[in-house]
Enzyme design. Structure first.
Site, mmCIF file in Angstrom:
data_model
loop_
_atom_site.group_PDB
_atom_site.id
_atom_site.type_symbol
_atom_site.label_atom_id
_atom_site.label_comp_id
_atom_site.label_asym_id
_atom_site.label_seq_id
_atom_site.Cartn_x
_atom_site.Cartn_y
_atom_site.Cartn_z
ATOM 1 N N LYS A 45 169.520 121.291 19.318
ATOM 2 C CA LYS A 45 169.525 121.856 17.955
ATOM 3 C C LYS A 45 168.373 122.859 17.827
ATOM 4 O O LYS A 45 168.085 123.572 18.783
ATOM 5 C CB LYS A 45 169.490 120.737 16.916
ATOM 6 C CG LYS A 45 170.576 119.700 17.207
ATOM 7 C CD LYS A 45 170.803 118.707 16.134
ATOM 8 C CE LYS A 45 171.930 117.763 16.559
ATOM 9 N NZ LYS A 45 172.341 116.839 15.529
ATOM 10 N N SER B 155 173.952 109.616 17.290
ATOM 11 C CA SER B 155 172.941 108.574 17.511
ATOM 12 C C SER B 155 173.085 107.845 18.854
ATOM 13 O O SER B 155 172.835 106.647 18.947
ATOM 14 C CB SER B 155 172.940 107.559 16.354
ATOM 15 O OG SER B 155 172.651 108.208 15.136
#
Ligand code: 13P
Length: 248
Positions: free
Chosen positions: A11, A212
């Protein structure tokens, strides 16, 4: 036989110096595995990573690309620019791009087609929100993302696309989908690919789970039949954690 593929998505994290530190540490830890791996990094880190991973089988990916060949698109990066750097993969349609940067199934489709003209393998993201899951429309929603996103793409090209199922409610929340929930949707995605293409094509497509994923849950996720890999956000920022995931 599908070779598992575990990719990191950094990211908007890591400067060049931070990327270099990661790459040096990761190369030390990495002994080669049966798993294919890559790091999808910010544009500014790509050249650094390509150089440092040269001679290894660690791939490098971008997180976005524009669908035009070139042109007056201030702030954008073309497929040719990524190829020039030596990038192997490119994420398309991540939910954060859909949510914050107006990415649609239509632009996802255009980006996939542009990438498929060249040598970079797309990682196409899909996945529902919590509201959609609670309302029971999760399968309809993901099907629409696939049907519209993959419109007009041939079976041969489809085999080059990696699909990443990333339920939005599991991204960055610490709330992982249960292995059963992830498996159920990945099996559904493969079923859609059979409908859109054929069994042989669907059988070859790598389907990742993302949301996650961490060292503690990588094994049970990777042990699911229809899950061929993972797209790892937060846990890919630390070389030791990412290595543990690859070694699931
Ligand atoms: P996290 O692993 O941080 O939940 O992010 C998942 C993701 O969005 C990968 O693309």
């Amino acid at each position: 036989m599908r070779i598992p593929f575990i990719a990191g998505n950094w990211k908007m994290f890591k400067t060049r110096a931070e990327a270099e530190a990661f790459a040096l540490e990761f190369k030390e830890l990495y002994q080669g595995t049966d798993v294919r791996t890559a790091i999808c990094a910010p544009f500014t880190d790509l050249a650094t990573l390509v150089k440092l991973f040269e001679g290894t089988d660690i791939g490098v990916g971008a997180q976005n690309v524009h669908f035009a060949e070139d042109g007056a698109y201030t702030g954008e990066i073309s497929v040719r620019m990524l190829e020039d750097i030596g990038v192997d993969y490119c994420i398309v349609g991540h939910s954060e791009r859909r949510q914050y940067f107006a990415e649609t199934n239509e632009t996802v489709n255009l980006k996939l087609k542009k990438l498929l003209e060249g040598s970079i393998r797309p990682i196409m993201c899909c996945g529902e929100s919590l509201e959609q899951r609670d309302a029971g429309v999760l399968f309809d929603f993901v099907k629409e993302q696939l049907v519209e996103g993959l419109a007009g793409i041939s079976a041969d090209d489809m085999k080059k696309i990696v699909i990443a199922y990333e339920p939005i409610w599991a991204i960055g929340t610490g709330r992982t989908a249960s292995p059963e929930q992830a498996e159920e949707m990945c099996a559904f995605i493969r079923q859609i690919l059979i409908e859109l293409y054929d069994e042989e094509t669907a059988d070859e497509v790598i389907i990742q789970y993302g949301g996650s994923v961490k060292p503690a849950n990588a094994t049970e996720i990777m042990n699911q039949d229809e899950i061929d890999g993972a797209l790892v956000g937060g846990a890919s920022l630390k070389a030791a954690d990412f290595m543990q995931i690859i070694d699931f």
